[in-house]
Design an enzyme around this catalytic site. Structure first.
Site, PDB file in Angstrom:
ATOM      1  N   LYS A  38      23.154  23.640   4.727  1.00 61.89           N
ATOM      2  CA  LYS A  38      22.516  22.957   3.605  1.00 61.89           C
ATOM      3  C   LYS A  38      21.025  23.313   3.538  1.00 61.89           C
ATOM      4  O   LYS A  38      20.509  23.696   2.503  1.00 61.89           O
ATOM      5  CB  LYS A  38      22.698  21.439   3.750  1.00 61.89           C
ATOM      6  CG  LYS A  38      22.211  20.666   2.538  1.00 61.89           C
ATOM      7  CD  LYS A  38      22.184  19.166   2.801  1.00 61.89           C
ATOM      8  CE  LYS A  38      23.542  18.544   2.792  1.00 61.89           C
ATOM      9  NZ  LYS A  38      23.958  18.035   1.481  1.00 61.89           N
ATOM     10  N   ARG A  70      19.761  13.735   5.263  1.00 64.43           N
ATOM     11  CA  ARG A  70      21.154  14.219   5.349  1.00 64.43           C
ATOM     12  C   ARG A  70      21.325  15.192   6.490  1.00 64.43           C
ATOM     13  O   ARG A  70      20.410  15.925   6.842  1.00 64.43           O
ATOM     14  CB  ARG A  70      21.546  14.979   4.086  1.00 64.43           C
ATOM     15  CG  ARG A  70      21.524  14.202   2.822  1.00 64.43           C
ATOM     16  CD  ARG A  70      21.753  15.178   1.672  1.00 64.43           C
ATOM     17  NE  ARG A  70      21.257  14.654   0.421  1.00 64.43           N
ATOM     18  CZ  ARG A  70      22.018  14.130  -0.516  1.00 64.43           C
ATOM     19  NH1 ARG A  70      23.309  14.056  -0.356  1.00 64.43           N
ATOM     20  NH2 ARG A  70      21.495  13.674  -1.625  1.00 64.43           N
ATOM     21  N   GLY A 115      31.611  15.432   5.004  1.00 60.85           N
ATOM     22  CA  GLY A 115      31.808  14.005   5.240  1.00 60.85           C
ATOM     23  C   GLY A 115      31.880  13.579   6.695  1.00 60.85           C
ATOM     24  O   GLY A 115      32.114  12.417   6.990  1.00 60.85           O
ATOM     25  N   MET A 172      29.466  13.809   9.072  1.00 58.03           N
ATOM     26  CA  MET A 172      28.253  13.243   9.674  1.00 58.03           C
ATOM     27  C   MET A 172      27.550  12.325   8.675  1.00 58.03           C
ATOM     28  O   MET A 172      28.043  12.125   7.579  1.00 58.03           O
ATOM     29  CB  MET A 172      27.352  14.372  10.138  1.00 58.03           C
ATOM     30  CG  MET A 172      27.906  15.052  11.371  1.00 58.03           C
ATOM     31  SD  MET A 172      26.853  16.354  11.941  1.00 58.03           S
ATOM     32  CE  MET A 172      27.003  17.534  10.642  1.00 58.03           C
ATOM     33  N   ARG A 221      26.790  26.018  -1.451  1.00 57.42           N
ATOM     34  CA  ARG A 221      27.360  26.629  -0.249  1.00 57.42           C
ATOM     35  C   ARG A 221      28.588  27.420  -0.680  1.00 57.42           C
ATOM     36  O   ARG A 221      29.121  27.181  -1.767  1.00 57.42           O
ATOM     37  CB  ARG A 221      27.734  25.577   0.793  1.00 57.42           C
ATOM     38  CG  ARG A 221      28.739  24.581   0.278  1.00 57.42           C
ATOM     39  CD  ARG A 221      28.995  23.471   1.279  1.00 57.42           C
ATOM     40  NE  ARG A 221      29.816  22.443   0.671  1.00 57.42           N
ATOM     41  CZ  ARG A 221      29.973  21.234   1.157  1.00 57.42           C
ATOM     42  NH1 ARG A 221      29.358  20.883   2.260  1.00 57.42           N
ATOM     43  NH2 ARG A 221      30.743  20.353   0.574  1.00 57.42           N
ATOM     44  N   HIS A 263      37.499  13.209  -0.743  1.00 57.48           N
ATOM     45  CA  HIS A 263      37.642  13.609   0.664  1.00 57.48           C
ATOM     46  C   HIS A 263      39.007  14.236   0.916  1.00 57.48           C
ATOM     47  O   HIS A 263      39.125  15.315   1.490  1.00 57.48           O
ATOM     48  CB  HIS A 263      37.439  12.375   1.544  1.00 57.48           C
ATOM     49  CG  HIS A 263      37.628  12.665   2.996  1.00 57.48           C
ATOM     50  ND1 HIS A 263      38.821  12.448   3.630  1.00 57.48           N
ATOM     51  CD2 HIS A 263      36.806  13.217   3.893  1.00 57.48           C
ATOM     52  CE1 HIS A 263      38.706  12.827   4.880  1.00 57.48           C
ATOM     53  NE2 HIS A 263      37.486  13.298   5.074  1.00 57.48           N
ATOM     54  N   SER A 310      55.603  47.185  26.642  1.00 56.87           N
ATOM     55  CA  SER A 310      55.400  46.138  25.654  1.00 56.87           C
ATOM     56  C   SER A 310      55.044  44.877  26.432  1.00 56.87           C
ATOM     57  O   SER A 310      55.807  44.444  27.299  1.00 56.87           O
ATOM     58  CB  SER A 310      56.675  45.928  24.836  1.00 56.87           C
ATOM     59  OG  SER A 310      56.464  44.887  23.919  1.00 56.87           O
ATOM     60  N   ASN A 355      54.259  35.987  26.709  1.00 57.75           N
ATOM     61  CA  ASN A 355      54.759  34.624  26.942  1.00 57.75           C
ATOM     62  C   ASN A 355      55.021  34.453  28.437  1.00 57.75           C
ATOM     63  O   ASN A 355      54.510  33.534  29.084  1.00 57.75           O
ATOM     64  CB  ASN A 355      56.065  34.368  26.183  1.00 57.75           C
ATOM     65  CG  ASN A 355      55.913  34.582  24.690  1.00 57.75           C
ATOM     66  OD1 ASN A 355      54.830  34.421  24.165  1.00 57.75           O
ATOM     67  ND2 ASN A 355      57.000  34.945  24.038  1.00 57.75           N
ATOM     68  N   CYS A 358      54.502  41.940  22.428  1.00 60.00           N
ATOM     69  CA  CYS A 358      55.552  41.274  21.654  1.00 60.00           C
ATOM     70  C   CYS A 358      55.657  39.784  21.972  1.00 60.00           C
ATOM     71  O   CYS A 358      56.547  39.102  21.488  1.00 60.00           O
ATOM     72  CB  CYS A 358      56.897  41.960  21.852  1.00 60.00           C
ATOM     73  SG  CYS A 358      57.482  41.891  23.549  1.00 60.00           S
ATOM     74  N   TYR A 408      50.280  48.871  18.770  1.00 56.77           N
ATOM     75  CA  TYR A 408      50.809  47.912  17.795  1.00 56.77           C
ATOM     76  C   TYR A 408      50.861  46.510  18.369  1.00 56.77           C
ATOM     77  O   TYR A 408      50.823  46.311  19.587  1.00 56.77           O
ATOM     78  CB  TYR A 408      52.214  48.335  17.320  1.00 56.77           C
ATOM     79  CG  TYR A 408      53.286  48.205  18.381  1.00 56.77           C
ATOM     80  CD1 TYR A 408      53.951  46.998  18.588  1.00 56.77           C
ATOM     81  CD2 TYR A 408      53.619  49.290  19.191  1.00 56.77           C
ATOM     82  CE1 TYR A 408      54.916  46.874  19.570  1.00 56.77           C
ATOM     83  CE2 TYR A 408      54.589  49.177  20.175  1.00 56.77           C
ATOM     84  CZ  TYR A 408      55.229  47.964  20.361  1.00 56.77           C
ATOM     85  OH  TYR A 408      56.170  47.821  21.333  1.00 56.77           O
TER      86      TYR A 408
END
Ligand code: PEP
Ligand code: MG
Length: 886
Positions: free
Chosen positions: A27, A97, A106, A108, A351, A467, A777, A781, A844, A864
């Site tokens: 701001k 502000r 909204g 702060m 903004r 809001h 590859s 996980n 992957c 990739y």
């Protein structure tokens, strides 16, 4: 050089600039910039974010030099305005502000009309000639200051105001008189004293410092902390504080206040979109208490409320001009706030406007066509994760719908879920896996966690810039706002539509955020079209990125979806998913239950043609693009029945006893199956399983090559390798089957045999493994699971706590832990290349669809990434961002 904490702006001069956001907040930086480019901005000054950092570092104390700088800057504002702060005859009032580096709408605190007391209010009466206005401003100030700075419960003063209206027999604030407001100010102050035991401060200097402290303090309030966490905003950025001369939109009917976007933030259409209220102060527009009027008639041809263009044509034309100046200057869509005081227009904020994904794409593509930005900028303007919204379904136009109400189409998409009425309930229900719609009279920043957890949001009050609307659009959540057709009753947990339909907590409803419709029940949805501007942008994206994007897909259907989303191959086909098919599971179980090789081979022979059929389907869909097929990975017991009834059925079909099956299940039971008899360990102990799978892959490929002229290079992938010896054995077996099939078909076919790197030992010995493996590859996980020693299946119970308490920055199963797991991936790439310089490298695990992880993969030079089909466009865009920013 001494440090500077305060930056002045006013009358065409500013000490800040728009590129000083880190120091002045968004701001403050833009107020400075707008001032410098000659736009009408009320003078003021910005206290830098460095003060916020020091404030928290030094036990909430300011740097000693700050006070003098504030006094000097205030003096300059006074000079420009010809008014003095605290002066009884001609007082200056200011707003205070917040303004952080990233916008946190909204979240702060703000205090308006600061500088008022029983003496200065007389000066405001003299300035404005309007006693009612002056006392209204005074009571608003007391009310806001008590809430924001003094921590007074908001409802107490709100209630007193309602009481006053009742007592006067009026409905609207505007019906109260100067005397009413004056009396209320006294009542408010007395109540504050009674409730809090402290006097309301009358000294404007004390008020100013109180407000500055409250704004800095609000950086650490709970809702700001939650918002930062959801939006990855670091806590150490801090907020700036903007102190600015007040201008009033509520001094009469030649005054107004409004918010606007230079283009439509929902659709991206290039027209001036906004709302305003005559005779109102800024918070009235956002709070949604009065229904705002449109600024023009572009989209509201038959609307009843007069537009700004009609009632204030001169100011509207000036605003249109400013719209043009701002877009040319910032080269992006702007979200602006303005106030008109006695016919004079002032700019209070600009903004870059938040926008939906469709809008982001349309604006980026059109701005390239308009010559405002280049293609590279356009690509960088769209955040990869934002595309997720586009890939969401919309309502099936052929489906029956029972529309019970219509509100504003605040944020697009179509969702169904069970109705809940509080944010806490939304969060709690979502945690149990339920899909919920959060229904509120209006939302406030306190509801942010519930909005995040809900599928969609429905509010009874508030405009397109309320809001709920702004936050939902930012989150990419479907939202219908300002739905005056419904009456929400929190006590009975129901809402009633105009036509009398009563919807209870737990009832299913559907929202269409693109039309504003609210429907009863769950209406079916269809996927969105990915053409037009999306296609244009993705064309540029593909031109910039250097890393390929594949998909994880196990079926011909998913492979088609993946290709439609732009996948350039399959990075992971998990063959076990094919085993669960109703027709096949019996044969799979038969194979597992056979103790003899012969029996297993007999069962495998039944599965083989089905597997081959799947592979033909996938190869066909992929039309010669690379396809990586992984051999069986999960422990065998996963395929066995668990329920007694299923066990009995199986026993009957196989002609064995229930006891025999139960015995086998017991035998296969493992205490830690993730680290047990799975992956390549199955291939080592039951080579016939892998042999069958390799044969199915090769026969499928050979057939397409021979009969349909395909060019295919199947990539056979062996999971869970820990040592090169395992790969040596399995590769030898697989290669033998490959050669045999090729000879049998008499075709020329190349194939690759590679491995997943998903155990730390494999990563650490990647140089040895690469002697055998033709590609790696990364199965991130399992690699995350085994590097952290953290069970993929159980971590959900405690991982959120780790993330909430900051022990982990985020869930490492969602975004790659670059400093730990990532280090292993990087090392494995380097090591692998030392023994096989042209080794093909990919990922992957789920991380292949996470933008931050994709950036990392680009940096370490993977060929990739592979992710779920629906995330392919996200990965393509992230890969382009990575290429453009490296
Ligand atoms: C992995 O471990 O990252 C992987 C892709 O394999 P799966 O998820 O099937 O274990
Ligand atoms: Mg794995």
């Amino acid at each position: 050089m001494t440090q500077k904490y305060v930056y002045f702006f006013g009358d065409g001069q500013a000490e800040g600039r728009s590129d000083m956001k880190n120091l002045l907040g968004g701001k403050g930086a833009n107020l400075a910039e707008m001032t410098s480019i000659g736009l009408p901005v009320p003078p003021g000054f910005t206290i830098s974010t460095e003060v916020c950092t020091e404030f928290y570092k030094n036990d909430r104390n300011y740097p000693p030099a700050l006070a003098a700088e504030v006094v000097a800057a205030l003096r300059r504002v006074e000079e420009l305005m010809g008014r003095k702060f605290g002066d009884p005859a001609n007082p200056l009032l200011v707003s205070v502000r917040s303004g952080a580096r990233a916008s946190m709408p909204g979240m702060m605190d703000t205090v308006l009309n600061l500088g008022l007391n029983d003496t200065t209010v007389q000066g405001i009466i003299a300035q404005s000639g309007d006693e009612r206005f002056a006392y209204d401003a005074y009571r608003r100030f007391v009310q806001m200051y008590a809430d924001v700075v003094m921590g007074m419960e908001k409802e107490i003063l709100d209630h007193l105001l309602e009481q006053k209206k009742e007592q006067r027999g009026v409905h609207l604030d505007t019906d109260l008189t100067a005397a009413d407001w004056k009396e209320l100010v006294g009542v408010f102050k007395a109540t504050i004293k009674k409730e809090l035991g402290t006097e309301f401060p009358d000294d404007p200097q004390a008020q100013l410092w109180g407000a500055i402290g409250a704004v800095f303090g609000s950086w650490m309030n709970q809702r700001a902390i939650t918002y930062r966490k959801l939006n990855n905003i670091p806590a150490d950025w801090g907020t700036a504080v903007n102190v600015q001369s007040m201008v009033f939109g509520n001094m009469g009917n030649d005054c107004a206040t409004g918010v606007a976007f230079t283009r439509d933030p929902s659709t991206g259409e290039n027209y001036f979109f906004g709302e305003f209220l005559v005779n109102a102060q800024g918070e009235d527009v956002v709070a949604g208490i009065r229904t705002p009027q449109p600024i023009n008639r572009v989209k509201d041809k038959d609307g009843k409320l007069p537009s700004m263009e009609e009632v204030m044509p001169d100011c509207y034309q000036q605003l249109v001009q400013i719209r043009g100046i701002l877009e040319k200057h910032y080269k992006d869509m702007q979200d602006i706030e303005f106030t008109i005081e006695k016919g004079i227009l002032y700019m209070l904020q600009t903004r870059n406007g938040k926008r939906t994904a469709p809008a982001a794409i349309k604006i980026a593509v059109e701005m390239v066509r308009e010559g405002l930005i280049d293609e590279k900028t356009a690509v960088l303007r769209v955040a990869p994760n934002q595309l997720d919204q586009l890939l969401h379904p919309c309502l099936d136009p052929k489906a029956e719908k029972l529309v019970i109400a219509k509100g504003l189409p605040a944020s697009p998409g179509a969702v169904s879920g069970e109705v809940v009425f509080t944010a806490d309930e939304a969060e709690a229900e979502a945690k149990t896996g339920r899909k919920v719609i959060l229904v509120r009279i209006e939302t406030s920043p306190e509801d942010i966690h519930g909005m995040h957890a809900a599928q969609g949001i429905l509010t009874a009050r508030g405009g397109m810039t309320s809001h709920a609307a702004v936050v939902a659009r930012g989150m990419g959540k479907c939202c219908v706002a300002g739905c005056g057709d419904i009456k929400v009753d929190y006590v009975t947990e129901t809402f009633t539509a105009k036509n009398g339909v009563v919807v209870k907590r737990g009832d299913l409803i559907t929202l269409n955020g693109s039309s504003g419709e609210v429907m009863l029940g769950a209406v079916p949805t269809i996927p969105v079209q990915l053409t037009g501007d999306f296609g244009t942008l993705m064309g540029w994206v593909d031109g910039f990125r250097t890393m390929k994007v594949r998909a994880n897909s196990d079926t011909p259907h998913d492979s088609k979806v993946a290709r439609d989303f732009g996948a350039e191959g399959i990075g992971l086909c998990r063959t076990e998913h094919m085993f669960f098919d109703a027709e096949r599971i019996a044969a799979v179980r038969e194979m597992i239950l056979s103790d003899e090789l012969e029996g297993r081979e007999r069962a495998l022979a039944k599965i083989m043609p089905m597997q081959k059929g799947d592979f033909i389907g996938i190869f066909r869909e992929m039309k010669g693009l690379p396809v990586t097929i992984r051999l069986l990975d999960p422990p065998l017991h996963e395929f066995l029945p668990q329920e007694d009834r299923d066990i009995e059925d199986l026993a009957k079909t196989m002609g064995v006893s229930v006891g025999a099956i139960k015995h086998k299940i017991e035998f296969l039971h493992e205490f830690n199956p993730m680290l047990g008899h799975r992956g390549c360990r199955l291939g080592i102990t039951f080579p016939e399983i892998y042999d069958m799978q390799v044969r199915a892959i090769m026969e499928a490929a050979c057939e397409l090559v021979r009969d349909e002229g395909f060019t295919i290079v199947p990539e056979i992938m062996i999971p869970l390798i820990a040592t090169v010896k395992e790969l040596q054995v399995l590769k030898q077996n697989a290669a033998a089957v490959c050669e045999e099939v090729i000879a049998q078909y008499g075709v020329k076919l190349e194939y690759l045999i590679g491995t997943m790197i998903e155990l730390p030992r494999a990563a650490l010995t990647a140089d040895e493994i690469a002697v055998e493996a033709e590609f790696f590859s990364f199965g991130t996980n399992d690699l995350t699971q085994t590097t952290f020693g953290l069970s993929r299946d159980d971590a959900g119970k405690f991982l959120p706590f780790y993330v909430d308490s900051g022990i982990l920055p985020e869930d490492p199963f969602v975004s790659l832990d670059q400093s730990g797991v990532g280090k292993l991936v990087k090392l494995a790439c380097q090591q692998g290349r030392t023994t096989r310089s042209d080794i093909k490298l990919g990922i992957c695990g789920e991380h292949g669809g996470d933008p931050a992880s994709v950036m990392f993969c680009h940096e370490i030079g993977l060929d990739y990434v592979s992710c779920s089909p629906f995330r392919v466009p996200i990965a393509r865009l992230a890969a382009a961002h990575a290429a453009l920013s490296s």
